[in-house]
Design an enzyme around this catalytic site. Structure first.
Site, PDB file in Angstrom:
ATOM      1  CG  LEU A   1      -2.028  -1.026   1.304  1.00  0.00           C
ATOM      2  CD1 LEU A   1      -2.763  -0.911   2.631  1.00  0.00           C
ATOM      3  CD2 LEU A   1      -3.000  -0.851   0.146  1.00  0.00           C
ATOM      4  CG  ASP A   2       0.434   4.015  -3.094  1.00  0.00           C
ATOM      5  OD1 ASP A   2       1.230   3.187  -3.560  1.00  0.00           O
ATOM      6  OD2 ASP A   2      -0.547   4.461  -3.724  1.00  0.00           O
ATOM      7  CE1 TYR A   3       5.938   7.463   4.832  1.00  0.00           C
ATOM      8  CE2 TYR A   3       4.761   9.398   4.009  1.00  0.00           C
ATOM      9  CZ  TYR A   3       5.579   8.791   4.949  1.00  0.00           C
ATOM     10  OH  TYR A   3       6.037   9.528   6.009  1.00  0.00           O
TER      11      TYR A   3
END
Length: 239
Positions: free
Chosen positions: A101-103
């Protein structure tokens, strides 16, 4: 007795395909003997398997569900010393995230030390649905949402059809809450899909991964998957 490349993959070293490459390149030994034949079978509990000079751990597989907070890296380490997802799960076993999952994205993330299981879930031919809740700028028109439902062209190809619902629109703040379900895993896919129809994502959360959900967990909390859930995920991936 199991195939050597399967044992390496299950140890979380690498994918089975990469394990096969390591074997043919002569970088794997069993009980002190270099192995280059892909058909070799070993006893995962008794034989000593060494990859690139390092013995693999004969660990029992573990499977975790984490409610990833935003502002955390989906990785085991980070060169900039930012917080990583594995820091939320106290275990001595060498676990890693399945996908990412993105930052800036929060939500459901799976972690394991079972490389074969991870590769099964991430393989593009298997279609496990993932549902996200996105807060976006503006109010998308129905014709724009239909573009997502048909599949939309991104720089790395056309997406598969998505399921999209408008959950709420706030005209005063000029924002909307959308529910979007996809089964692919392109980099920053949901954000790029919504940007492609002209709506910047303000906040993004993954709420479901197949039949799994976040109910009962707060951001930063985790739980171990039950054996029947692991089996159900395997079955879901191959059907």
């Amino acid at each position: 007795m199991e195939r050597l490349q399967k044992v390496i993959a299950q140890a979380g070293i690498t994918s089975r395909r990469k394990a096969e490459q390591l074997i043919t390149e002569g970088k794997v030994s069993v009980n002190g003997k270099k192995i280059t034949e892909l058909g070799t079978k070993v006893d995962a509990q008794q034989d000593e398997v060494v990859v690139n000079g390092v013995p693999i751990n004969k660990e029992e597989p573990v499977y975790f569900l984490l409610y990833k907070p935003s502002g955390v890296i989906s990785s085991v380490t980070d060169e900039f010393d930012r917080k990583v997802v594995t820091s939320y799960i106290p275990t001595e076993k060498r676990i890693f995230p399945i996908g990412r999952l993105d930052y800036d994205t929060s939500g459901l993330l799976l972690l394991t030390n079972d490389g074969e299981f991870a590769n099964l879930l991430m393989h593009p031919k298997y279609k496990i649905k993932k549902t996200y809740i996105a807060k976006v700028e503006g109010a998308p028109l129905r014709e724009d949402l239909k573009k997502l439902e048909r599949g939309i062209n991104l720089e790395d190809g056309k997406t598969s059809p998505a399921q999209v619902k408008v959950k709420k629109t706030d005209n005063n703040k000029n924002t909307s809450i959308l529910e979007i379900t996809i089964h692919e895993g392109k980099n920053r896919q949901v954000r790029r899909m919504l940007e492609a129809i002209g709506h910047q994502v303000i906040k993004l959360k993954r709420e479901n991964y197949g039949f799994l959900h976040l109910r009962g967990l707060n951001a930063g909390e985790h739980r171990e998957l039950k054996p029947h859930e692991v089996k159900q995920l395997r079955d879901l991936a191959v059907t």
